[in-house]
Design a protein around this motif. Structure first.
Motif, mmCIF file in Angstrom:
data_model
loop_
_atom_site.group_PDB
_atom_site.id
_atom_site.type_symbol
_atom_site.label_atom_id
_atom_site.label_comp_id
_atom_site.label_asym_id
_atom_site.label_seq_id
_atom_site.Cartn_x
_atom_site.Cartn_y
_atom_site.Cartn_z
ATOM 1 N N LEU A 44 -29.323 -11.946 11.289
ATOM 2 C CA LEU A 44 -27.991 -11.344 11.337
ATOM 3 C C LEU A 44 -27.001 -11.962 10.348
ATOM 4 O O LEU A 44 -25.940 -11.400 10.117
ATOM 5 C CB LEU A 44 -27.409 -11.469 12.743
ATOM 6 N N VAL A 45 -27.335 -13.112 9.790
ATOM 7 C CA VAL A 45 -26.389 -13.847 8.953
ATOM 8 C C VAL A 45 -25.843 -12.992 7.820
ATOM 9 O O VAL A 45 -24.633 -12.973 7.576
ATOM 10 C CB VAL A 45 -27.042 -15.134 8.398
ATOM 11 N N TYR A 46 -26.696 -12.265 7.122
ATOM 12 C CA TYR A 46 -26.241 -11.495 5.968
ATOM 13 C C TYR A 46 -25.337 -10.333 6.369
ATOM 14 O O TYR A 46 -24.508 -9.898 5.586
ATOM 15 C CB TYR A 46 -27.421 -10.981 5.146
ATOM 16 N N ARG A 47 -25.496 -9.807 7.562
ATOM 17 C CA ARG A 47 -24.625 -8.721 8.034
ATOM 18 C C ARG A 47 -23.297 -9.248 8.541
ATOM 19 O O ARG A 47 -22.251 -8.681 8.285
ATOM 20 C CB ARG A 47 -25.313 -7.929 9.147
ATOM 21 N N VAL A 48 -23.349 -10.337 9.293
ATOM 22 C CA VAL A 48 -22.135 -10.866 9.913
ATOM 23 C C VAL A 48 -21.219 -11.508 8.874
ATOM 24 O O VAL A 48 -20.003 -11.328 8.909
ATOM 25 C CB VAL A 48 -22.504 -11.870 11.016
ATOM 26 N N PHE A 49 -21.793 -12.241 7.949
ATOM 27 C CA PHE A 49 -21.008 -12.969 6.949
ATOM 28 C C PHE A 49 -21.101 -12.307 5.575
ATOM 29 O O PHE A 49 -21.223 -12.988 4.566
ATOM 30 C CB PHE A 49 -21.472 -14.424 6.884
ATOM 31 N N ARG A 50 -20.989 -11.006 5.535
ATOM 32 C CA ARG A 50 -21.159 -10.290 4.282
ATOM 33 C C ARG A 50 -20.047 -10.534 3.279
ATOM 34 O O ARG A 50 -20.220 -10.296 2.092
ATOM 35 C CB ARG A 50 -21.362 -8.803 4.541
#
Length: 139
Positions: A70-76
């Protein structure tokens, strides 16, 4: 892409992330409660060593691995270097904690004289772990 505007956050993403975190924490808590109430708890230096396995697998292969994805979606909107570092850190922790869970099974079996890799569960689990490890190594 340095001068390009950051992409907009997809609608409803915050709600989906909140639900996924709530479900993940609920799974961790229920696993811990199950181990504590019905399986006698968790300990490394006793017959309860096998109970370390489900807790580590849920924490590593389910919760932390899901968070790493989820990191790339949450911290885009954050710098890519930071998100890559967090992504790698979460995957590394997931791998390390899962390895502790696998070692717990082998140590418990060795102490009790039980053969290793005797069930479909063990073979499928080992295949999943090895493929996860290979994916990380070959990226």
């Amino acid at each position: 892409m340095d001068g390009a505007a950051a992409p907009a956050r997809p609608a409803g993403l915050s709600a989906y992330v909140a639900v996924s975190q709530a479900l993940g924490l609920t799974l961790l808590l229920t696993t811990g409660a199950w181990l504590g109430r019905y399986r006698g708890g968790v300990a490394w230096q006793s017959a309860l060593r096998l109970n370390v396995h489900p807790l580590c697998m849920v924490l590593g292969m389910v919760f932390l691995q899901g968070d790493a994805l989820l990191v790339y979606r949450v911290f885009r909107n954050e710098p890519k270097r930071s998100t890559k570092a967090l992504h790698a850190l979460l995957h590394g922790l997931a791998l390390l904690i899962s390895l502790v869970g696998i070692i717990a099974v082998f140590e418990s079996h060795r102490a009790k004289g039980i053969p290793d890799m005797y069930s479909l569960h063990s073979w499928c689990g080992m295949a999943a772990f090895v493929l996860y490890l290979l994916q990380g190594l070959l990226q």
